[in-house]
Design a protein around this motif. Structure first.
Motif, mmCIF file in Angstrom:
data_model
loop_
_atom_site.group_PDB
_atom_site.id
_atom_site.type_symbol
_atom_site.label_atom_id
_atom_site.label_comp_id
_atom_site.label_asym_id
_atom_site.label_seq_id
_atom_site.Cartn_x
_atom_site.Cartn_y
_atom_site.Cartn_z
ATOM 1 N N SER A 234 12.513 25.952 -88.766
ATOM 2 C CA SER A 234 12.133 24.659 -88.463
ATOM 3 C C SER A 234 11.787 24.663 -86.854
ATOM 4 N N ILE A 235 10.802 23.950 -86.439
ATOM 5 C CA ILE A 235 10.535 23.965 -85.096
ATOM 6 C C ILE A 235 11.625 23.578 -84.098
ATOM 7 N N MET A 236 12.538 22.927 -84.738
ATOM 8 C CA MET A 236 13.854 22.492 -83.882
ATOM 9 C C MET A 236 14.318 23.617 -83.610
ATOM 10 N N HIS A 237 14.617 24.935 -84.281
ATOM 11 C CA HIS A 237 15.142 26.031 -83.786
ATOM 12 C C HIS A 237 14.534 26.566 -82.435
ATOM 13 N N GLN B 174 10.400 38.434 -81.007
ATOM 14 C CA GLN B 174 9.639 38.498 -82.396
ATOM 15 C C GLN B 174 10.812 38.267 -83.357
ATOM 16 N N SER B 175 11.812 37.498 -83.077
ATOM 17 C CA SER B 175 12.826 37.468 -84.060
ATOM 18 C C SER B 175 12.522 36.567 -85.086
ATOM 19 N N HIS B 176 11.685 35.589 -84.719
ATOM 20 C CA HIS B 176 11.262 34.365 -85.630
ATOM 21 C C HIS B 176 10.423 34.963 -86.900
ATOM 22 N N LEU B 177 10.016 36.231 -86.709
ATOM 23 C CA LEU B 177 9.171 36.907 -87.828
ATOM 24 C C LEU B 177 9.988 37.516 -88.798
#
Length: 124
Positions: free
Chosen positions: A36-39, A20-23
């Motif tokens: 970015s979705i590239m991540h 959940q690190s994207h949060l």
């Protein structure tokens, strides 16, 4: 930088991770309060690295040499409010690297990214 929260399962050929690190507002990839979705490629690459470490029992420095066939199925990573689930499969292992396929889904199993990547190790 560690983006993967946990390894859910693994075998000689596969690894399943979640995070959940994207949060997190302090995610090191965040720019102008956005990811970015590239991540998502970095999330896949980190799962590959964890798998390699589990198989070898050690950390092996390397670099992502190629990403092929990347299909992004969303427009923004900021719209994903639940966990990310990364499934990576080792397709080819060579002495100094490996080729993996990986797919990333959200907590509803909606496909976000599928791709293939090659990693080359800089040390044996």
């Amino acid at each position: 930088m560690m983006l993967i929260d946990q390894v859910d399962s693994w075998s000689d050929k596969h690894i399943n991770c979640s995070t959940q690190s994207h949060l997190a507002t302090d995610n090191p990839l965040r720019l102008d309060n956005s990811l970015s979705i590239m991540h998502l490629i970095e999330y896949g690459a980190q799962s590959m690295a964890i798998h390699g470490g589990l198989l070898s029992g050690k950390s092996s420095p390397g670099f992502l040499a190629a990403v092929r066939g990347a299909h992004f199925h969303i427009n923004s990573l900021d719209t994903i409010s639940g966990s990310l689930h990364i499934k990576a499969s080792a397709e080819l292992k060579i002495e100094n690297g490996a080729v993996y396929s990986f797919r990333i889904t959200d907590s509803q199993d909606t496909l976000l990214l599928d791709a293939r990547a090659t990693v080359i190790h800089t040390q044996p």
